[in-house]
Scaffold this motif. Structure first.
Motif, PDB file in Angstrom:
ATOM      1  N   THR A 109      -6.689   7.656  -8.256  1.00 58.65           N
ATOM      2  CA  THR A 109      -7.641   6.485  -8.862  1.00 58.65           C
ATOM      3  C   THR A 109      -6.860   6.080 -10.196  1.00 58.65           C
ATOM      4  OG1 THR A 109      -9.502   6.964  -7.756  1.00 58.65           O
ATOM      5  CG2 THR A 109      -9.783   5.412  -9.476  1.00 58.65           C
ATOM      6  N   THR A 113      -3.832   5.870  -1.514  1.00 58.15           N
ATOM      7  CA  THR A 113      -4.448   5.312  -2.818  1.00 58.15           C
ATOM      8  C   THR A 113      -5.690   4.566  -2.406  1.00 58.15           C
ATOM      9  OG1 THR A 113      -3.003   3.078  -2.202  1.00 58.15           O
ATOM     10  CG2 THR A 113      -2.286   4.592  -3.735  1.00 58.15           C
ATOM     11  N   GLY A 152      -2.573  -1.378  -9.510  1.00 54.46           N
ATOM     12  CA  GLY A 152      -3.254  -1.526  -8.261  1.00 54.46           C
ATOM     13  C   GLY A 152      -4.706  -2.287  -8.351  1.00 54.46           C
ATOM     14  N   THR A 157       0.799  -1.250   0.002  1.00 54.07           N
ATOM     15  CA  THR A 157      -0.037   0.063  -0.037  1.00 54.07           C
ATOM     16  C   THR A 157       0.867   1.239   0.112  1.00 54.07           C
ATOM     17  OG1 THR A 157      -2.023   0.972   0.985  1.00 54.07           O
ATOM     18  CG2 THR A 157      -0.267   0.135   2.539  1.00 54.07           C
ATOM     19  N   CYS A 181      -0.672   1.597 -12.287  1.00 52.59           N
ATOM     20  CA  CYS A 181       0.511   0.986 -11.741  1.00 52.59           C
ATOM     21  C   CYS A 181       0.181  -0.331 -11.201  1.00 52.59           C
ATOM     22  CB  CYS A 181       1.104   1.878 -10.657  1.00 52.59           C
ATOM     23  SG  CYS A 181       1.785   3.476 -11.249  1.00 52.59           S
ATOM     24  N   CYS A 239       3.690   3.538  -8.422  1.00 52.65           N
ATOM     25  CA  CYS A 239       2.564   4.524  -8.031  1.00 52.65           C
ATOM     26  C   CYS A 239       2.960   5.731  -7.083  1.00 52.65           C
ATOM     27  CB  CYS A 239       1.531   3.842  -7.294  1.00 52.65           C
ATOM     28  SG  CYS A 239      -0.093   4.614  -6.739  1.00 52.65           S
ATOM     29  N   ARG A 272      -4.324   5.778   3.901  1.00 51.06           N
ATOM     30  CA  ARG A 272      -3.828   5.362   2.666  1.00 51.06           C
ATOM     31  C   ARG A 272      -4.031   6.415   1.649  1.00 51.06           C
ATOM     32  NH1 ARG A 272      -6.920   0.900   4.378  1.00 51.06           N
ATOM     33  NH2 ARG A 272      -8.893   1.930   3.302  1.00 51.06           N
ATOM     34  N   SER A 292      -3.216   4.643  -9.450  1.00 49.80           N
ATOM     35  CA  SER A 292      -3.289   3.573  -8.778  1.00 49.80           C
ATOM     36  C   SER A 292      -3.499   2.375  -9.808  1.00 49.80           C
ATOM     37  CB  SER A 292      -4.308   3.669  -7.691  1.00 49.80           C
ATOM     38  OG  SER A 292      -3.689   4.405  -6.716  1.00 49.80           O
ATOM     39  N   PHE A 315      -1.590  -3.239  -3.817  1.00 51.18           N
ATOM     40  CA  PHE A 315      -0.661  -3.645  -5.243  1.00 51.18           C
ATOM     41  C   PHE A 315      -0.150  -4.934  -4.837  1.00 51.18           C
ATOM     42  CE2 PHE A 315      -0.987   1.054  -4.777  1.00 51.18           C
ATOM     43  CZ  PHE A 315      -1.021   1.356  -6.036  1.00 51.18           C
ATOM     44  N   PHE A 366      -7.152   0.937  -3.086  1.00 51.85           N
ATOM     45  CA  PHE A 366      -6.384   0.156  -3.963  1.00 51.85           C
ATOM     46  C   PHE A 366      -5.042  -0.441  -3.111  1.00 51.85           C
ATOM     47  CE2 PHE A 366      -8.294   2.760  -7.212  1.00 51.85           C
ATOM     48  CZ  PHE A 366      -8.229   1.800  -8.205  1.00 51.85           C
ATOM     49  N   ALA A 420       3.745  -0.694  -6.293  1.00 48.24           N
ATOM     50  CA  ALA A 420       3.418   0.291  -5.126  1.00 48.24           C
ATOM     51  C   ALA A 420       4.444   1.767  -5.020  1.00 48.24           C
ATOM     52  CB  ALA A 420       3.344  -0.186  -3.747  1.00 48.24           C
TER      53      ALA A 420
END
Length: 125
Positions: free
Chosen positions: A102, A59, A110, A48, A108, A73, A57, A105, A64, A62, A70
């Motif tokens: 969003t 993200t 997520g 995360t 990448c 991101c 968080r 994430s 990873f 999301f 991660a």
């Protein structure tokens, strides 16, 4: 902009209790660590991105599959016109930032914790 990573510990906010301190890779006010609230269905950890100033968080929902995803991101988020060192920037409430986080994430790699169908074969918890 050159980004520099460092190692450290970060306090993660939890829904109950005072939080949990975890080892993390740190960049521009963001931390990448193993997720404390989710794992893959086979029991392997997921990762995360946390906003250090708030312990929440960055993200949203999301997670990873890998530390590398991660980190990618977090690096992309660090390039946004946001001061991630702040705890209560008015920018955090802007719709464009929610949409950017969003999209980054997802780009990448997520996956949404609430939707196991978003994950690869094997699935996520």
């Amino acid at each position: 902009m050159t980004l520099t990573w460092s190692k450290g510990t970060v306090k993660i906010a939890l829904s109950q209790g005072d939080g949990l301190t975890v080892d993390a890779d740190i960049i521009s006010g963001l931390a990448v660590s193993k997720a404390v609230d989710a794992e893959l269905l086979d029991g392997t950890p997921c990762f995360t991105v946390t906003h250090i100033a708030t312990g929440r968080r960055a993200t949203h929902h999301f997670r990873f599959d890998s530390m590398a995803d991660a980190r990618a991101c977090a690096e992309a988020l660090a390039h946004l016109p946001v001061d991630w060192e702040e705890a209560n920037s008015p920018t955090f409430k802007k719709q464009w930032l929610v949409e950017a986080v969003t999209a980054i994430s997802a780009l990448c790699g997520g996956f949404l914790v609430e939707s196991p169908m978003d994950g690869p074969v094997g699935g996520h918890a």
